[in-house]
Write a protein that holds these residues in place. Sequence first.
Motif, PDB file in Angstrom:
ATOM      1  N   UNK A 157      35.023 150.728  60.144  1.00  0.00           N
ATOM      2  CA  UNK A 157      35.734 151.975  60.400  1.00  0.00           C
ATOM      3  C   UNK A 157      34.857 153.202  60.167  1.00  0.00           C
ATOM      4  N   UNK A 158      34.122 153.185  59.056  1.00  0.00           N
ATOM      5  CA  UNK A 158      33.325 154.359  58.687  1.00  0.00           C
ATOM      6  C   UNK A 158      31.855 154.206  59.036  1.00  0.00           C
ATOM      7  N   UNK A 159      31.452 153.015  59.444  1.00  0.00           N
ATOM      8  CA  UNK A 159      30.036 152.760  59.663  1.00  0.00           C
ATOM      9  C   UNK A 159      29.364 152.420  58.343  1.00  0.00           C
ATOM     10  N   UNK A 160      28.256 151.747  58.399  1.00  0.00           N
ATOM     11  CA  UNK A 160      27.549 151.406  57.173  1.00  0.00           C
ATOM     12  C   UNK A 160      27.062 149.975  57.174  1.00  0.00           C
ATOM     13  N   UNK A 161      26.511 149.575  56.052  1.00  0.00           N
ATOM     14  CA  UNK A 161      25.863 148.274  55.914  1.00  0.00           C
ATOM     15  C   UNK A 161      26.467 147.515  54.747  1.00  0.00           C
ATOM     16  N   UNK A 162      26.777 146.239  54.982  1.00  0.00           N
ATOM     17  CA  UNK A 162      27.311 145.376  53.936  1.00  0.00           C
ATOM     18  C   UNK A 162      26.162 144.771  53.132  1.00  0.00           C
ATOM     19  N   UNK A 163      26.269 144.845  51.807  1.00  0.00           N
ATOM     20  CA  UNK A 163      25.256 144.294  50.908  1.00  0.00           C
ATOM     21  C   UNK A 163      25.929 143.412  49.871  1.00  0.00           C
ATOM     22  N   UNK A 164      25.139 142.486  49.294  1.00  0.00           N
ATOM     23  CA  UNK A 164      25.681 141.644  48.231  1.00  0.00           C
ATOM     24  C   UNK A 164      25.485 142.331  46.883  1.00  0.00           C
ATOM     25  N   UNK A 165      25.729 141.592  45.811  1.00  0.00           N
ATOM     26  CA  UNK A 165      25.634 142.173  44.478  1.00  0.00           C
ATOM     27  C   UNK A 165      24.242 142.605  44.085  1.00  0.00           C
ATOM     28  N   UNK A 166      23.225 142.075  44.766  1.00  0.00           N
ATOM     29  CA  UNK A 166      21.836 142.467  44.475  1.00  0.00           C
ATOM     30  C   UNK A 166      21.324 143.529  45.433  1.00  0.00           C
ATOM     31  N   UNK A 167      22.246 144.098  46.223  1.00  0.00           N
ATOM     32  CA  UNK A 167      21.922 145.119  47.224  1.00  0.00           C
ATOM     33  C   UNK A 167      21.017 144.577  48.328  1.00  0.00           C
ATOM     34  N   UNK A 168      21.181 143.288  48.630  1.00  0.00           N
ATOM     35  CA  UNK A 168      20.506 142.684  49.778  1.00  0.00           C
ATOM     36  C   UNK A 168      21.527 142.535  50.910  1.00  0.00           C
ATOM     37  N   UNK A 169      21.041 142.354  52.144  1.00  0.00           N
ATOM     38  CA  UNK A 169      21.943 142.192  53.279  1.00  0.00           C
ATOM     39  C   UNK A 169      22.910 141.038  53.027  1.00  0.00           C
ATOM     40  N   UNK A 170      24.187 141.282  53.327  1.00  0.00           N
ATOM     41  CA  UNK A 170      25.211 140.250  53.150  1.00  0.00           C
ATOM     42  C   UNK A 170      25.218 139.366  54.393  1.00  0.00           C
TER      43      UNK A 170
ATOM     44  N   UNK B 294      25.427 135.623  56.554  1.00  0.00           N
ATOM     45  CA  UNK B 294      26.369 134.498  56.589  1.00  0.00           C
ATOM     46  C   UNK B 294      26.029 133.475  55.511  1.00  0.00           C
ATOM     47  N   UNK B 295      24.745 133.235  55.301  1.00  0.00           N
ATOM     48  CA  UNK B 295      24.335 132.299  54.261  1.00  0.00           C
ATOM     49  C   UNK B 295      24.733 132.798  52.885  1.00  0.00           C
ATOM     50  N   UNK B 296      24.601 134.106  52.643  1.00  0.00           N
ATOM     51  CA  UNK B 296      24.982 134.666  51.349  1.00  0.00           C
ATOM     52  C   UNK B 296      26.482 134.521  51.116  1.00  0.00           C
ATOM     53  N   UNK B 297      27.280 134.735  52.159  1.00  0.00           N
ATOM     54  CA  UNK B 297      28.732 134.586  52.030  1.00  0.00           C
ATOM     55  C   UNK B 297      29.092 133.142  51.720  1.00  0.00           C
ATOM     56  N   UNK B 298      28.474 132.197  52.432  1.00  0.00           N
ATOM     57  CA  UNK B 298      28.756 130.782  52.185  1.00  0.00           C
ATOM     58  C   UNK B 298      28.347 130.381  50.772  1.00  0.00           C
ATOM     59  N   UNK B 299      27.245 130.956  50.293  1.00  0.00           N
ATOM     60  CA  UNK B 299      26.798 130.654  48.928  1.00  0.00           C
ATOM     61  C   UNK B 299      27.821 131.154  47.910  1.00  0.00           C
ATOM     62  N   UNK B 300      28.367 132.342  48.123  1.00  0.00           N
ATOM     63  CA  UNK B 300      29.390 132.869  47.221  1.00  0.00           C
ATOM     64  C   UNK B 300      30.643 132.006  47.264  1.00  0.00           C
ATOM     65  N   UNK B 301      31.035 131.567  48.441  1.00  0.00           N
ATOM     66  CA  UNK B 301      32.212 130.689  48.549  1.00  0.00           C
ATOM     67  C   UNK B 301      31.975 129.378  47.795  1.00  0.00           C
ATOM     68  N   UNK B 302      30.762 128.853  47.929  1.00  0.00           N
ATOM     69  CA  UNK B 302      30.437 127.612  47.227  1.00  0.00           C
ATOM     70  C   UNK B 302      30.500 127.813  45.715  1.00  0.00           C
ATOM     71  N   UNK B 303      29.972 128.934  45.225  1.00  0.00           N
ATOM     72  CA  UNK B 303      30.025 129.234  43.797  1.00  0.00           C
ATOM     73  C   UNK B 303      31.470 129.324  43.304  1.00  0.00           C
ATOM     74  N   UNK B 304      32.337 129.968  44.103  1.00  0.00           N
ATOM     75  CA  UNK B 304      33.727 130.130  43.683  1.00  0.00           C
ATOM     76  C   UNK B 304      34.493 128.812  43.742  1.00  0.00           C
ATOM     77  N   UNK B 305      34.159 127.938  44.671  1.00  0.00           N
ATOM     78  CA  UNK B 305      34.756 126.599  44.689  1.00  0.00           C
ATOM     79  C   UNK B 305      34.375 125.833  43.429  1.00  0.00           C
ATOM     80  N   UNK B 306      33.109 125.912  43.034  1.00  0.00           N
ATOM     81  CA  UNK B 306      32.654 125.239  41.821  1.00  0.00           C
ATOM     82  C   UNK B 306      33.298 125.864  40.592  1.00  0.00           C
ATOM     83  N   UNK B 307      33.440 127.193  40.604  1.00  0.00           N
ATOM     84  CA  UNK B 307      34.092 127.873  39.478  1.00  0.00           C
ATOM     85  C   UNK B 307      35.541 127.407  39.358  1.00  0.00           C
TER      86      UNK B 307
END
Length: 265
Positions: free
Chosen positions: A222-235, A237-250
Amino acid sequence: MDELRWILLGLGILIIAGVYGYARLQDWRRDGPPWRRRGRAQREPFAGYSEPALDDDDDDILGPARVVEPTSTPTPTPTPAPNPGDSAEPAPAAEPPSAAEPPVDELAEVRGRAVGEEKIIALSVMAPETVPYNGAGVAEVLESAGLRLTAQGVFQRTLETDDGPVALFTVANIVEPGTFDASNPGATQTPGIVLIMQLPAPFDGLAAFEMMLTTARRVAQTLGGQLLDGRRCDLTTQAIEHLREELLEYRRRARVADRRRDGAS
């Protein structure tokens, strides 16, 4: 003549083996080694995960990749009162009215429990370099996604529980002290926002993450911009899948800890 036929047959076998080996090599490069594909198959259902609805106002957020306008307001299905003679096990959640509207119980799967080690998931949305976000625009997008600006100057998406409302995730100004002007959001200019979810909490972390990801994408679209992860790196698809995997394990570890706690009590 027979010797030539054997040579041609051998060459044919070598060519077929080479083609087969090349195809398998491409599969390895694309999907990873076979012993890692089982874990990926377990994550597959979450690749198109739709964010669970909290109330009737959430019908416009149906998935992490797009935003659609609401078509109708679903009628909640009443839950029958339990029989005194029934088992103490909780009754299964009613089937959702459609595949795009997961039941609230997915989000509140561990409602009333807060088991597990501390874990923080953060996403950032950075404004274009020459066009900082205006607080009023940020407020409009976030409020349309179901968040509310608190008296402390941060936006929160909340879930009602037996003990009162709890924050599923918080959206703050990326510039310290991290707040917006609570009385006049338009007075705030910021280069970006940060979305934060903290566990353990009385809700399912993976479902809440999907809602947080949907909100971050909505702001960026809506506003334009760039999605980043918690380390301020590009978010990615692999990063998203890694977070999902971490939350499944959690989630798995939290269930184990919960069973041990119940067994010890």
